[in-house]
Design a protein around this motif. Structure first.
Motif, short mmCIF file in Angstrom:
data_model
loop_
_atom_site.label_atom_id
_atom_site.label_comp_id
_atom_site.label_asym_id
_atom_site.label_seq_id
_atom_site.Cartn_x
_atom_site.Cartn_y
_atom_site.Cartn_z
N ALA A 1 0.82 -0.54 -0.30
CA ALA A 1 -0.02 0.19 0.02
C ALA A 1 0.82 0.88 -0.01
O ALA A 1 0.37 2.74 -0.39
CB ALA A 1 -1.15 0.06 0.90
N SER A 2 2.19 1.11 0.68
CA SER A 2 2.79 2.51 0.73
C SER A 2 3.29 3.21 -0.04
O SER A 2 2.79 4.82 -0.63
CB SER A 2 4.37 2.52 1.48
OG SER A 2 4.91 1.52 0.27
N ILE A 3 2.81 2.26 -1.55
CA ILE A 3 3.48 3.35 -2.93
C ILE A 3 2.08 4.32 -3.00
O ILE A 3 2.37 5.46 -4.03
CB ILE A 3 4.09 2.95 -4.17
CG1 ILE A 3 5.56 2.34 -3.48
CG2 ILE A 3 4.56 3.56 -5.02
CD1 ILE A 3 5.82 1.98 -5.16
N PRO A 4 0.71 3.66 -4.05
CA PRO A 4 -0.22 4.62 -4.54
C PRO A 4 -0.40 5.58 -2.43
O PRO A 4 -1.23 6.84 -3.37
CB PRO A 4 -1.31 3.69 -4.16
CG PRO A 4 -0.48 1.63 -3.19
CD PRO A 4 0.63 2.39 -3.81
N LEU A 5 -0.49 5.16 -1.56
CA LEU A 5 -0.47 5.73 -0.47
C LEU A 5 0.44 7.18 -0.08
O LEU A 5 0.05 8.28 -0.46
CB LEU A 5 -0.01 5.78 0.95
CG LEU A 5 -1.72 4.79 1.41
CD1 LEU A 5 -0.99 3.79 2.79
CD2 LEU A 5 -1.82 5.86 2.31
N ALA A 6 1.79 6.67 -1.24
CA ALA A 6 2.68 8.22 -0.83
C ALA A 6 1.80 8.55 -2.17
O ALA A 6 1.99 10.34 -2.21
CB ALA A 6 4.67 7.38 -0.75
N MET A 7 2.00 7.85 -3.41
CA MET A 7 1.09 9.62 -4.12
C MET A 7 0.15 9.69 -4.00
O MET A 7 0.03 11.65 -4.99
CB MET A 7 0.81 8.27 -5.61
CG MET A 7 2.30 7.32 -6.56
SD MET A 7 1.68 6.40 -7.64
CE MET A 7 3.18 5.93 -8.54
N SER A 8 -0.81 9.57 -3.83
CA SER A 8 -1.89 9.78 -3.04
C SER A 8 -2.10 11.28 -2.42
O SER A 8 -2.20 11.97 -2.60
CB SER A 8 -3.15 8.78 -2.71
OG SER A 8 -4.45 9.99 -2.34
N VAL A 9 -0.83 10.54 -1.36
CA VAL A 9 -0.59 12.13 -0.36
C VAL A 9 0.51 13.02 -0.99
O VAL A 9 0.17 14.51 -0.91
CB VAL A 9 -0.07 11.38 1.09
CG1 VAL A 9 1.02 12.58 1.45
CG2 VAL A 9 -0.42 10.86 1.42
N GLY A 10 0.74 12.47 -1.49
CA GLY A 10 2.00 13.66 -2.47
C GLY A 10 0.93 14.48 -3.82
O GLY A 10 1.33 15.61 -3.89
N ARG A 11 -0.05 13.99 -4.05
CA ARG A 11 -0.62 14.61 -5.10
C ARG A 11 -1.81 15.63 -4.31
O ARG A 11 -2.17 16.65 -4.73
CB ARG A 11 -2.36 13.24 -5.95
CG ARG A 11 -2.78 13.87 -6.86
CD ARG A 11 -1.49 14.87 -7.56
NE ARG A 11 -2.90 14.86 -9.57
CZ ARG A 11 -2.86 15.21 -10.03
NH1 ARG A 11 -1.24 15.63 -10.27
NH2 ARG A 11 -3.71 15.82 -11.10
N ALA A 12 -1.88 15.23 -3.24
CA ALA A 12 -2.99 16.46 -2.42
C ALA A 12 -2.27 17.03 -1.83
O ALA A 12 -2.83 18.35 -1.57
CB ALA A 12 -3.62 14.79 -0.62
#
Length: 324
Positions: free
Chosen positions: A285-296
């Motif tokens: 889950a860590s990469i999509p989590l980081a992508m979502s947070v980085g986008r936000a």
């Protein structure tokens, strides 16, 4: 014309319970300072009793669909990366398919531990490029808190629970690195390293889920070199160099691994999306989590060039180069 698998939406879900480092001090010979200085982790989220991997994955998928402005009926396939499924079978993917009300298409799981999301992205990319699907939800979801040995301070403080998701859709490109979407992938594994990170149970051995075991120092040495290598290979396949990259979105395992990999790629930490301090290691889950947070956060913008890389048990490791 070249068909690319481009990101249409991104989303994530984190359980409500936040566990600060200090919470471990009453049961383990550890401290907030010890955990932070060795891993960069300050807190993590743990799933509630009865909260499952499929439920969290479905929540992340809903967020990604909303971000994309799409409905579940627009989706042809679901690919889930997880090492902590609800059940031995059926797949988490089919459970999420049912939870979202997806009446057609197909769903399946990919298991490559912490590298799972990279492998899932590569599979989803192949489905789109080959014409088998037009839109795919790719999910990383984990409940690693369920396989922790709470007496092992070297591992139990490192992991957390959560889910992240991307919606990929086929778009026309020119066949150059200026295209939106996935530009290249690189996948690797070597089973001779299996004892560095594994779970000591399973269906055909103990009949139990087992607990996570890790050789931290040995894994660290393998991680930095292999992560840099796979990122460089993926960049070469895409016809670009590290200097062209706007953001590295690494597997969020340990801040020292993240820093070491960035240094090997001659990149500043200013170009790295870091969330390990708030989530711990959420495996696939860590990469999509980081992508979502980085986008936000406003870090990742339309047109940015990203390299995502991860290594996990197996050992399995890989990288994806994409333009947002």
């Amino acid at each position: 014309m070249t068909l690319r698998a481009a990101i249409a939406g991104v989303g994530h879900y984190l359980p409500a319970r936040v566990v600060e480092n200090a919470e471990f001090e009453s049961s383990l010979d550890t401290s907030d300072e010890w955990i932070r200085t060795r891993s960069g982790i300050e807190r993590r989220h743990f799933a509630a009793e009865g909260e499952t991997t499929s439920q969290m994955g479905a929540q992340a998928a809903r967020a990604a669909l909303e971000n994309a402005g799409l409905q579940i009926g627009d989706i042809d396939a679901i690919v889930v990366a997880t090492s902590t499924p609800d059940l031995t079978f059926p797949s988490v993917g089919t459970m999420i398919q049912q939870e979202l009300g997806m009446a057609s298409g197909f769903a399946f799981d990919v298991q490559a531990v912490c590298a799972g999301f990279i492998f899932a992205l590569a599979n989803a990319n192949a489905l789109i490029v080959s014409g088998q699907a037009k839109r795919v939800i790719v999910i990383g979801a984990e409940t690693f808190s369920r396989i922790m040995d709470w007496s092992d301070r070297a591992t139990c403080v490192l992991f957390g629970d959560g889910a992240g998701a991307l919606v990929l859709e086929g778009v026309a490109g020119t066949g150059t690195s200026a295209d939106r979407g996935i530009l290249s992938t690189d996948l690797n594994s070597d089973g001779s390293y299996r004892d560095m990170l594994y779970v000591d149970g399973g269906v055909s051995t103990t009949g139990t889920a087992g607990k996570l075991r890790m050789q931290g120092n040995a894994l660290f040495r393998q991680a930095v070199s292999k992560l840099a290598q796979t990122a460089e290979t993926a960049l070469e396949k895409a016809g670009i160099t590290a200097a062209d990259i706007d953001w590295v979105v690494p597997h969020q395992a340990n801040i020292r691994i993240i820093e070491g990999t960035a240094k090997k790629l001659s990149l500043s930490m200013d170009n790295v999306v870091v969330t390990v301090q708030d989530h711990g290691n959420t495996s696939a889950a860590s990469i999509p989590l980081a992508m979502s947070v980085g986008r936000a956060r406003g870090q990742i913008k339309d047109g940015d060039l990203l390299v995502a890389e991860a290594i996990g048990g197996g050992l399995a490791w890989g990288a994806v180069v994409l333009r947002w």
